[in-house]
Write a protein that holds these residues in place. Structure first.
Motif, PDB file in Angstrom:
ATOM      1  N   SER A   1       0.810  -1.224   0.000  1.00  0.00           N
ATOM      2  CA  SER A   1       0.000   0.000   0.000  1.00  0.00           C
ATOM      3  C   SER A   1       0.841   1.271   0.000  1.00  0.00           C
ATOM      4  O   SER A   1       0.349   2.341  -0.357  1.00  0.00           O
ATOM      5  CB  SER A   1      -0.965   0.005   1.190  1.00  0.00           C
ATOM      6  N   VAL A   2       2.120   1.162   0.393  1.00  0.00           N
ATOM      7  CA  VAL A   2       3.021   2.324   0.346  1.00  0.00           C
ATOM      8  C   VAL A   2       4.073   2.166  -0.757  1.00  0.00           C
ATOM      9  O   VAL A   2       5.110   2.820  -0.738  1.00  0.00           O
ATOM     10  CB  VAL A   2       3.683   2.599   1.726  1.00  0.00           C
ATOM     11  N   GLY A   3       3.801   1.267  -1.711  1.00  0.00           N
ATOM     12  CA  GLY A   3       4.672   1.116  -2.873  1.00  0.00           C
ATOM     13  C   GLY A   3       5.838   0.182  -2.691  1.00  0.00           C
ATOM     14  O   GLY A   3       6.777   0.203  -3.490  1.00  0.00           O
ATOM     15  N   GLY A   4       5.808  -0.660  -1.666  1.00  0.00           N
ATOM     16  CA  GLY A   4       6.925  -1.551  -1.383  1.00  0.00           C
ATOM     17  C   GLY A   4       6.585  -3.013  -1.536  1.00  0.00           C
ATOM     18  O   GLY A   4       5.493  -3.378  -1.960  1.00  0.00           O
ATOM     19  N   SER A   5       7.552  -3.845  -1.159  1.00  0.00           N
ATOM     20  CA  SER A   5       7.339  -5.295  -1.183  1.00  0.00           C
ATOM     21  C   SER A   5       8.138  -5.953  -0.061  1.00  0.00           C
ATOM     22  O   SER A   5       9.217  -5.495   0.312  1.00  0.00           O
ATOM     23  CB  SER A   5       7.754  -5.885  -2.535  1.00  0.00           C
ATOM     24  N   LEU A   6       7.566  -7.005   0.466  1.00  0.00           N
ATOM     25  CA  LEU A   6       8.167  -7.775   1.550  1.00  0.00           C
ATOM     26  C   LEU A   6       9.149  -8.771   0.956  1.00  0.00           C
ATOM     27  O   LEU A   6       8.787  -9.582   0.108  1.00  0.00           O
ATOM     28  CB  LEU A   6       7.062  -8.505   2.321  1.00  0.00           C
ATOM     29  N   GLU A   7      10.410  -8.705   1.378  1.00  0.00           N
ATOM     30  CA  GLU A   7      11.424  -9.637   0.882  1.00  0.00           C
ATOM     31  C   GLU A   7      11.527 -10.864   1.779  1.00  0.00           C
ATOM     32  O   GLU A   7      11.538 -11.998   1.299  1.00  0.00           O
ATOM     33  CB  GLU A   7      12.783  -8.939   0.794  1.00  0.00           C
ATOM     34  N   THR A   8      11.680 -10.653   3.087  1.00  0.00           N
ATOM     35  CA  THR A   8      11.766 -11.771   4.033  1.00  0.00           C
ATOM     36  C   THR A   8      10.898 -11.474   5.247  1.00  0.00           C
ATOM     37  O   THR A   8      10.680 -10.320   5.615  1.00  0.00           O
ATOM     38  CB  THR A   8      13.210 -12.025   4.505  1.00  0.00           C
ATOM     39  N   PHE A   9      10.434 -12.544   5.876  1.00  0.00           N
ATOM     40  CA  PHE A   9       9.517 -12.449   7.013  1.00  0.00           C
ATOM     41  C   PHE A   9       9.780 -13.661   7.903  1.00  0.00           C
ATOM     42  O   PHE A   9       9.526 -14.791   7.496  1.00  0.00           O
ATOM     43  CB  PHE A   9       8.081 -12.470   6.484  1.00  0.00           C
ATOM     44  N   TYR A  10      10.315 -13.413   9.087  1.00  0.00           N
ATOM     45  CA  TYR A  10      10.637 -14.507  10.002  1.00  0.00           C
ATOM     46  C   TYR A  10      10.178 -14.199  11.416  1.00  0.00           C
ATOM     47  O   TYR A  10      10.422 -13.104  11.929  1.00  0.00           O
ATOM     48  CB  TYR A  10      12.156 -14.760  10.055  1.00  0.00           C
ATOM     49  N   TYR A  11       9.541 -15.172  12.040  1.00  0.00           N
ATOM     50  CA  TYR A  11       9.276 -15.113  13.475  1.00  0.00           C
ATOM     51  C   TYR A  11      10.520 -15.608  14.204  1.00  0.00           C
ATOM     52  O   TYR A  11      11.302 -16.388  13.650  1.00  0.00           O
ATOM     53  CB  TYR A  11       8.067 -15.990  13.844  1.00  0.00           C
ATOM     54  N   ALA A  12      10.722 -15.160  15.450  1.00  0.00           N
ATOM     55  CA  ALA A  12      11.933 -15.525  16.182  1.00  0.00           C
ATOM     56  C   ALA A  12      11.664 -15.561  17.680  1.00  0.00           C
ATOM     57  O   ALA A  12      10.706 -14.959  18.173  1.00  0.00           O
ATOM     58  CB  ALA A  12      13.042 -14.514  15.892  1.00  0.00           C
TER      59      ALA A  12
ATOM     60  N   LEU B   1       9.490 -10.740  15.530  1.00  0.00           N
ATOM     61  CA  LEU B   1       9.359 -10.758  14.084  1.00  0.00           C
ATOM     62  C   LEU B   1      10.462  -9.918  13.449  1.00  0.00           C
ATOM     63  O   LEU B   1      10.764  -8.810  13.914  1.00  0.00           O
ATOM     64  CB  LEU B   1       7.987 -10.175  13.714  1.00  0.00           C
ATOM     65  N   TYR B   2      11.063 -10.451  12.383  1.00  0.00           N
ATOM     66  CA  TYR B   2      12.069  -9.737  11.594  1.00  0.00           C
ATOM     67  C   TYR B   2      11.623  -9.731  10.134  1.00  0.00           C
ATOM     68  O   TYR B   2      11.220 -10.773   9.605  1.00  0.00           O
ATOM     69  CB  TYR B   2      13.439 -10.428  11.677  1.00  0.00           C
ATOM     70  N   MET B   3      11.697  -8.556   9.505  1.00  0.00           N
ATOM     71  CA  MET B   3      11.316  -8.436   8.103  1.00  0.00           C
ATOM     72  C   MET B   3      12.337  -7.578   7.373  1.00  0.00           C
ATOM     73  O   MET B   3      12.820  -6.591   7.919  1.00  0.00           O
ATOM     74  CB  MET B   3       9.949  -7.750   7.978  1.00  0.00           C
ATOM     75  N   ILE B   4      12.646  -7.958   6.143  1.00  0.00           N
ATOM     76  CA  ILE B   4      13.405  -7.098   5.245  1.00  0.00           C
ATOM     77  C   ILE B   4      12.441  -6.701   4.136  1.00  0.00           C
ATOM     78  O   ILE B   4      11.755  -7.551   3.549  1.00  0.00           O
ATOM     79  CB  ILE B   4      14.659  -7.792   4.693  1.00  0.00           C
ATOM     80  N   VAL B   5      12.398  -5.387   3.891  1.00  0.00           N
ATOM     81  CA  VAL B   5      11.382  -4.830   3.003  1.00  0.00           C
ATOM     82  C   VAL B   5      12.029  -3.870   2.018  1.00  0.00           C
ATOM     83  O   VAL B   5      12.932  -3.115   2.380  1.00  0.00           O
ATOM     84  CB  VAL B   5      10.319  -4.071   3.841  1.00  0.00           C
ATOM     85  N   ASP B   6      11.576  -3.914   0.765  1.00  0.00           N
ATOM     86  CA  ASP B   6      11.962  -2.928  -0.245  1.00  0.00           C
ATOM     87  C   ASP B   6      10.894  -1.840  -0.239  1.00  0.00           C
ATOM     88  O   ASP B   6       9.700  -2.136  -0.411  1.00  0.00           O
ATOM     89  CB  ASP B   6      12.022  -3.560  -1.638  1.00  0.00           C
ATOM     90  N   LEU B   7      11.330  -0.593  -0.050  1.00  0.00           N
ATOM     91  CA  LEU B   7      10.407   0.537  -0.038  1.00  0.00           C
ATOM     92  C   LEU B   7      10.972   1.665  -0.889  1.00  0.00           C
ATOM     93  O   LEU B   7      12.194   1.809  -1.008  1.00  0.00           O
ATOM     94  CB  LEU B   7      10.175   1.034   1.388  1.00  0.00           C
ATOM     95  N   PRO B   8      10.095   2.500  -1.452  1.00  0.00           N
ATOM     96  CA  PRO B   8      10.577   3.550  -2.343  1.00  0.00           C
ATOM     97  C   PRO B   8      11.369   4.652  -1.651  1.00  0.00           C
ATOM     98  O   PRO B   8      12.239   5.261  -2.277  1.00  0.00           O
ATOM     99  CB  PRO B   8       9.306   4.114  -2.978  1.00  0.00           C
ATOM    100  N   ASP B   9      11.088   4.907  -0.359  1.00  0.00           N
ATOM    101  CA  ASP B   9      11.772   6.019   0.312  1.00  0.00           C
ATOM    102  C   ASP B   9      11.555   5.955   1.823  1.00  0.00           C
ATOM    103  O   ASP B   9      10.816   5.097   2.322  1.00  0.00           O
ATOM    104  CB  ASP B   9      11.292   7.365  -0.241  1.00  0.00           C
TER     105      ASP B   9
END
Length: 106
Positions: free
Chosen positions: A36-47, A53-61
């Motif tokens: 919804s903010v122009g990005g995408s979820l690369e990784t998603f892990y519970y720990a 929770l840990y996430m790596i995300v691509d976002l425009p800015d």
């Protein structure tokens, strides 16, 4: 696109929601949040540990990262820490810049 690391610690309410919905449905909701903010979820892990929770995300800015962080934080479902991730090439570019700086007392 810039990469961001999001670290989330659930509150009691967030954990109750996770127990009700399960992990994959929460991942789907998070994918929609970042899309919804122009990005995408690369990784998603519970720990286990300090963060749930840990996430790596691509976002425009940075503004997109801020909007997502504020929305999650305001929900009361958890606390979120956001870290900007940089490539080795970004560091190469940074070390080539001339910076004017005088240490305190010099």
């Amino acid at each position: 696109m810039a990469k961001f690391l999001f670290q989330v610690s659930y509150t009691k309410e967030g954990l109750e929601g996770l127990l009700k919905e399960g992990g994959t449905r929460r991942r789907e909701a998070v994918e929609q949040l970042f899309a919804s903010v122009g990005g995408s979820l690369e990784t998603f892990y519970y720990a286990f540990g300090d963060n749930d929770l840990y996430m790596i995300v691509d976002l425009p800015d940075d503004e997109a990262a801020t909007a997502a962080s504020l929305t999650v934080g305001a929900s009361g479902a958890g606390s979120i820490k956001t870290t900007v991730l940089m490539t080795p090439e970004s560091i190469d570019d940074a070390v080539l810049r001339t910076v004017a700086f005088r240490p305190p007392g010099s």
